[in-house]
Design an enzyme around this catalytic site. Sequence first.
Site, PDB file in Angstrom:
ATOM      1  N   HIS A 218      34.823  36.995  42.315  1.00  0.00           N
ATOM      2  CA  HIS A 218      35.823  36.464  43.239  1.00  0.00           C
ATOM      3  C   HIS A 218      35.962  34.950  43.078  1.00  0.00           C
ATOM      4  O   HIS A 218      35.060  34.189  43.406  1.00  0.00           O
ATOM      5  CB  HIS A 218      35.526  36.795  44.704  1.00  0.00           C
ATOM      6  CG  HIS A 218      36.787  36.867  45.540  1.00  0.00           C
ATOM      7  ND1 HIS A 218      37.493  35.757  45.925  1.00  0.00           N
ATOM      8  CD2 HIS A 218      37.469  37.924  46.034  1.00  0.00           C
ATOM      9  CE1 HIS A 218      38.550  36.117  46.628  1.00  0.00           C
ATOM     10  NE2 HIS A 218      38.572  37.433  46.700  1.00  0.00           N
TER      11      HIS A 218
ATOM     12  N   HIS B 154      40.800  47.802  41.188  1.00  0.00           N
ATOM     13  CA  HIS B 154      40.559  47.897  42.624  1.00  0.00           C
ATOM     14  C   HIS B 154      41.781  48.540  43.281  1.00  0.00           C
ATOM     15  O   HIS B 154      42.642  47.843  43.818  1.00  0.00           O
ATOM     16  CB  HIS B 154      40.300  46.505  43.201  1.00  0.00           C
ATOM     17  CG  HIS B 154      39.836  46.504  44.624  1.00  0.00           C
ATOM     18  ND1 HIS B 154      38.924  45.600  45.102  1.00  0.00           N
ATOM     19  CD2 HIS B 154      40.154  47.292  45.684  1.00  0.00           C
ATOM     20  CE1 HIS B 154      38.707  45.829  46.395  1.00  0.00           C
ATOM     21  NE2 HIS B 154      39.450  46.846  46.763  1.00  0.00           N
TER      22      HIS B 154
ATOM     23  N   GLU C  25      36.398  49.580  41.987  1.00  0.00           N
ATOM     24  CA  GLU C  25      35.911  49.020  43.241  1.00  0.00           C
ATOM     25  C   GLU C  25      36.900  49.288  44.363  1.00  0.00           C
ATOM     26  O   GLU C  25      38.101  49.457  44.137  1.00  0.00           O
ATOM     27  CB  GLU C  25      35.648  47.516  43.101  1.00  0.00           C
ATOM     28  CG  GLU C  25      36.836  46.695  42.665  1.00  0.00           C
ATOM     29  CD  GLU C  25      36.484  45.221  42.465  1.00  0.00           C
ATOM     30  OE1 GLU C  25      35.319  44.937  42.098  1.00  0.00           O
ATOM     31  OE2 GLU C  25      37.366  44.375  42.688  1.00  0.00           O
TER      32      GLU C  25
END
Length: 237
Positions: A190, A43, A70
């Site tokens: 997450h 990310h 991402e």
Amino acid sequence: MTKLSVNINKIATLRNARGGNMPNVVQVAKDAEKFGAQGITIHPRPDERHIRYQDAHDLKQIVATEYNIEGNPIDKFLELVLELKPTQATLVPDAVDAITSNAGWDTVKHEGYLKEIISELKRNGIRTSIFVDPSLEMIEGAAKTGADRIELYTEAFAHQYSLGNTTAVQPYAQCATLANKLGLGVNAGHDLSLHNIQFFKENVPHLLEVSIGHALICEAIYQGLEQVIQHYLTKLK
């Protein structure tokens, strides 16, 4: 079996804290795959405080499983993704100053914006996923954007589960069921950990992939990366 994609952002954070190239992000990705991970997630953020854009290029050369990039689809991010053509691009509505991802897309409000981006990514052969809160309305909105998958934002589940509230998984199960009905693949991520992953997997249908970074790396400090990855794979069967 639900696939495990290992997010290696925290490896880059540790490297950047000291400078140099220890730990080596590329080597850790290779090792994670050798130990059984079925994907590598990164990310990159605009300030490159952990994963750097050069890391994304270096990893493209060696990732042999699924490569998931991402981030917030700002111009710089989209240029990177379109150049590297990873297996999957996961769109996350991060604020520039966010410490970590803290909300999913409003897929109703941003339908047109997401449609435009997703169509460009899909024209380039990139699977697309949208980071969303466990809301049926947001799942319906995601289906209208043309995305291939949604990634359920699981922080609320993880927090409530740690307090003993097992019913917190129900909205995720409902959203996964609806997503599947609408032709969307289901990912999640997450704050998932060895503590909660098996319960989540057993209670959320159609789960194709989980992306786990912070907890997995923390657990690996005590147990070792290979052993932790093996534990996750067992719990995800």
